[in-house]
Enzyme design. Structure first.
Site, PDB file in Angstrom:
ATOM      1  N   GLU A 267      23.724 -43.059 -28.212  1.00  0.00           N
ATOM      2  CA  GLU A 267      24.045 -43.537 -26.943  1.00  0.00           C
ATOM      3  C   GLU A 267      25.416 -43.329 -26.329  1.00  0.00           C
ATOM      4  O   GLU A 267      26.376 -44.094 -25.929  1.00  0.00           O
ATOM      5  CB  GLU A 267      24.038 -45.348 -27.183  1.00  0.00           C
TER       6      GLU A 267
ATOM      7  N   GLU B  26      23.067 -52.586 -33.516  1.00  0.00           N
ATOM      8  CA  GLU B  26      21.369 -52.132 -33.376  1.00  0.00           C
ATOM      9  C   GLU B  26      20.497 -53.170 -33.382  1.00  0.00           C
ATOM     10  O   GLU B  26      19.382 -53.202 -32.598  1.00  0.00           O
ATOM     11  CB  GLU B  26      21.059 -51.314 -34.639  1.00  0.00           C
TER      12      GLU B  26
ATOM     13  N   TYR C 194      18.499 -53.055 -37.338  1.00  0.00           N
ATOM     14  CA  TYR C 194      17.777 -52.909 -36.071  1.00  0.00           C
ATOM     15  C   TYR C 194      16.803 -54.028 -35.941  1.00  0.00           C
ATOM     16  O   TYR C 194      16.638 -54.667 -34.888  1.00  0.00           O
ATOM     17  CB  TYR C 194      17.036 -51.638 -36.014  1.00  0.00           C
TER      18      TYR C 194
ATOM     19  N   ASP D 103      25.947 -43.477 -43.254  1.00  0.00           N
ATOM     20  CA  ASP D 103      24.921 -42.672 -43.076  1.00  0.00           C
ATOM     21  C   ASP D 103      23.885 -42.631 -44.126  1.00  0.00           C
ATOM     22  O   ASP D 103      22.759 -42.959 -44.116  1.00  0.00           O
ATOM     23  CB  ASP D 103      25.400 -41.241 -42.793  1.00  0.00           C
TER      24      ASP D 103
ATOM     25  N   HIS E  29      22.514 -49.937 -25.210  1.00  0.00           N
ATOM     26  CA  HIS E  29      23.867 -50.035 -25.886  1.00  0.00           C
ATOM     27  C   HIS E  29      25.084 -49.745 -25.142  1.00  0.00           C
ATOM     28  O   HIS E  29      26.053 -50.134 -25.492  1.00  0.00           O
ATOM     29  CB  HIS E  29      23.899 -48.546 -26.581  1.00  0.00           C
TER      30      HIS E  29
ATOM     31  N   HIS F 280      16.331 -48.132 -25.102  1.00  0.00           N
ATOM     32  CA  HIS F 280      17.365 -48.890 -26.114  1.00  0.00           C
ATOM     33  C   HIS F 280      18.667 -47.915 -26.027  1.00  0.00           C
ATOM     34  O   HIS F 280      19.510 -48.635 -26.062  1.00  0.00           O
ATOM     35  CB  HIS F 280      16.845 -48.078 -27.438  1.00  0.00           C
ATOM     36  N   GLU F 281      18.729 -46.868 -25.754  1.00  0.00           N
ATOM     37  CA  GLU F 281      20.003 -46.111 -25.439  1.00  0.00           C
ATOM     38  C   GLU F 281      20.832 -46.709 -24.373  1.00  0.00           C
ATOM     39  O   GLU F 281      22.166 -47.108 -24.597  1.00  0.00           O
ATOM     40  CB  GLU F 281      20.002 -44.692 -25.394  1.00  0.00           C
TER      41      GLU F 281
ATOM     42  N   GLN G  91      27.336 -34.703 -32.852  1.00  0.00           N
ATOM     43  CA  GLN G  91      26.806 -36.204 -33.456  1.00  0.00           C
ATOM     44  C   GLN G  91      27.783 -36.800 -34.076  1.00  0.00           C
ATOM     45  O   GLN G  91      27.696 -36.678 -35.243  1.00  0.00           O
ATOM     46  CB  GLN G  91      25.418 -36.197 -34.025  1.00  0.00           C
TER      47      GLN G  91
ATOM     48  N   LYS H  58      13.642 -39.072 -38.319  1.00  0.00           N
ATOM     49  CA  LYS H  58      12.484 -40.149 -38.391  1.00  0.00           C
ATOM     50  C   LYS H  58      11.067 -39.465 -38.489  1.00  0.00           C
ATOM     51  O   LYS H  58      10.079 -40.008 -39.093  1.00  0.00           O
ATOM     52  CB  LYS H  58      12.674 -41.037 -37.373  1.00  0.00           C
TER      53      LYS H  58
ATOM     54  N   ARG I 232      14.293 -34.157 -36.153  1.00  0.00           N
ATOM     55  CA  ARG I 232      14.386 -35.370 -35.991  1.00  0.00           C
ATOM     56  C   ARG I 232      13.914 -36.184 -37.470  1.00  0.00           C
ATOM     57  O   ARG I 232      12.813 -35.957 -37.746  1.00  0.00           O
ATOM     58  CB  ARG I 232      13.610 -36.046 -35.116  1.00  0.00           C
TER      59      ARG I 232
HETATM   60 ZN   LIG Z   1      20.503 -47.539 -31.365  1.00  0.00          ZN
END
Ligand SMILES: [Zn+2]
Length: 593
Positions: free
Chosen positions: A260, A307, A371, A363, A288, A284-285, A128, A548, A546
């Site tokens: 993405e 975003e 977003y 980050d 991108h 969403h992805e 990532q 979130k 994850r």
């Molecule tokens: Zn995004």
């Protein structure tokens, strides 16, 4: 700028990787060759970004000349940006090759044991790179301002398959050697690799699923509308320019919803819930592929250009493919997430569209503000100029800046020249400036509404005012994930134990297999110390990485001494299974005060 690279002296045009994935050592090792364009004829060194890399050798060469060893120096590391690697480069050289190995704790890689996969038999590796973690597995110019093409040879154990966000050269399966080619120039944060027991299932001529065998069929069912989404987006914003569009479903420790990566979106399995209600993630992805991958933020302070645009596009795709009702719910839920994010962040600048990132790892400034505030800004422009005009404007923006890295200043100039001055009086410069700099939603914003969510609120109120839980259950029978989430999230934070347990008994919330519904339920449980839900919550926090979905649970728990004790206990079991970026977020939350 989050980079040490001296890009006024050199820029990378092409990258050649030859890397071995060593699962015993949890290390990627091999060589990276950077083919350079020299911009400063007097420059005598190239400065590259690295983080925790072991550098063994550096060499330089001219286009066709032989390789010659050269001196290098690795500067002391900073926590935000890692170490600058300074390589001496003779005047005639335009290639540099670095022999290196990544650290087992590389921030951009996660090495999973077999137990952390669905198959339980073979290990798994994924990368990532966004925002600035490519440097933890490749020494390079790690800035979105530089775009390069690449070729890669990836060597893995024979029973594993390597997938990169690039074109694969066929014929390698079972050999342990995989070759890739990325013909479009991309920024470093879009370099991506996954290695595991991966299998492929086609969904259409240009779309398919990569996943562990146990996941591939469920994923292909959930995401079967992907081709239709691509066609829809092409009709709105111009051709899809990346060849294939595949989805790679990662193990549940993937710290993000999706990433993405070009040609192959990396996705969390937590959106596979059986009713396609969370496929906005794919929209969403996919979006991108226009906003982000094709037209890229030049710096991480311009992140909203990636975003905000993508969140706006995502909901246009959802609206076209699944209808207005779902898109409206997504917009209203986005608004609530925006308010929550503005409460959660601690740096005031992080409440604006363009956070001040000086000296910070991007980050650490991550939130949904770019977003959702960005998407609201674009929805405002759409409302003021009309959908047709705004769609044409966006399409031109993508066409005229394709494969370029762009700044907020460039967007504002394009906006003024192509929209504001063509329609004088519709939107003022002062309004545009307020969108960019305010820490709140401007008073003149065009706010989304959702009939479906209003109905949810009516059902909620009827129950809160003494209605039976049985009649509530009848209403909820047809609810989508969004309606459930809105219902639970909009309940008062304090409810009697009796009410909570009757809700739980009737609606089976503690045992919900839907990770989004379980998440909001656990937050309500924490605020009421409803301990019946805790064992299931613990299993959830150990199984899912994850951010979130798990970070808010740690944050809520850490707000009280008892809760913090529980959080520390759960984290002791969960931490090893988390990705390094999730670990660093939770480490910071739970550090002893
Ligand atoms: Zn995004």
């Amino acid at each position: 700028m989050a980079t040490y690279a001296n890009i006024d002296a050199f820029v990378t045009k092409h990258l050649l990787l030859d890397l071995t994935a060593d699962f015993d050592a949890s290390s990627l090792r091999g060589t990276a060759e950077l083919q350079l364009e020299r911009r400063d004829p007097r420059a005598t060194e190239i400065v590259l970004d690295t983080r925790d890399l072991r550098i063994q050798k550096t060499e330089t060469a001219s286009r066709n000349g032989p390789w010659t060893a050269t001196m290098f120096q690795l500067d002391p590391a900073t926590p935000a940006f890692g170490s600058a690697l300074r390589v001496t480069i003779p005047a005639e050289a335009d290639r540099v090759r670095i022999t290196y190995a990544s650290s087992p704790s590389a921030k951009g890689l996660q090495w999973l044991t077999p137990a952390q996969t669905s198959g339980k038999k073979l290990p798994f590796l994924f990368s990532q790179a966004q925002a600035i973690q490519a440097r933890s597995f490749i020494p390079l110019q790690d800035t979105p301002a530089v775009r390069m093409t690449y070729d890669a040879t990836i060597r893995v154990p024979k029973d594993l398959v390597a997938v990169m966000a690039a074109e694969a050269t066929p014929g390698d399966k079972g050999s342990g050697v995989f070759r890739f080619r990325m013909p479009q120039a991309i920024p470093s944060y879009l370099i991506a690799l996954a290695v595991g027991d991966l299998t492929f299932k086609a969904m259409s001529d240009r779309t398919g699923i990569w996943a562990e065998p146990a996941m591939v069929d469920a994923a292909a069912r959930e995401f079967e509308d992907t081709e239709q989404m691509i066609k829809t987006t092409e009709a709105l914003y111009g051709p899809y320019r990346w060849g294939r569009y595949d989805l790679l479903v990662l193990p549940p420790s993937f710290p993000f919803g999706g990433m993405e990566n070009p040609r192959v979106t990396f996705a969390t399995p937590t959106v596979i819930v059986g009713d396609k209600s969370l496929v906005a993630l794919v929209a969403h992805e996919l979006a991108h592929s226009w906003s982000g991958n094709l037209v890229t933020n030049a710096t991480w302070s311009d992140f909203w250009l990636n975003e905000g645009f993508t969140t706006y596009l995502e909901r246009r795709i959802v609206e076209a493919v699944y209808g207005k009702r779902l898109a409206e719910m997504e917009r209203v839920i986005g608004l609530r997430d925006l308010a929550q994010a503005r409460t959660d962040v601690t740096e005031p600048g992080d409440r604006t569209l363009q956070p001040d990132l000086k000296g910070r790892d991007p980050d650490d400034a991550y939130s949904v503000v770019p977003y959702e505030q960005g998407a609201l800004f674009l929805s405002f422009l759409e409302a003021k100029f009309g959908r047709d005009t705004f769609d044409q404007f966006l399409r031109r923006w993508f066409d005229e800046h394709a494969f370029q890295s762009v700044s907020t200043g460039q967007f504002l100039a394009f906006l003024t020249n192509n929209l504001l001055s063509a329609h004088p009086g519709a939107v003022t410069d002062a309004q545009v400036q307020e969108w960019l700099h305010t820490e709140a939603i401007p008073s003149f914003a065009v706010m989304p509404t959702s009939d479906a969510l209003e109905k949810v609120e009516q059902a909620r109120d009827a129950w809160l005012n003494g209605g039976s839980v049985e009649s509530l259950a009848k209403t909820t029978a047809t609810w989508s994930t969004q309606e459930w989430v809105h219902f639970i999230d909009s309940l008062p934070r304090k409810l009697s134990a009796e009410r909570l347990s009757s809700l739980d008994r009737q609606l089976k919330l503690t045992d919900s297999p839907n990770p989004e519904i379980a998440h909001v339920w656990f937050r309500l449980a924490i605020s009421n110390r409803y301990s019946t839900a805790y064992p299931a919550m613990e299993r959830y926090m150990v199984a899912i990485g994850r951010r979130k979905l798990v970070v808010p649970l740690y944050r809520d728990l850490a707000a009280t001494p008892d809760g913090k004790k529980l959080a520390v206990k759960i984290y002791a079991k969960a931490r090893d299974g988390y990705h390094p970026v999730a670990q660093s977020t939770v480490d910071a939350l739970l550090k002893p005060t």
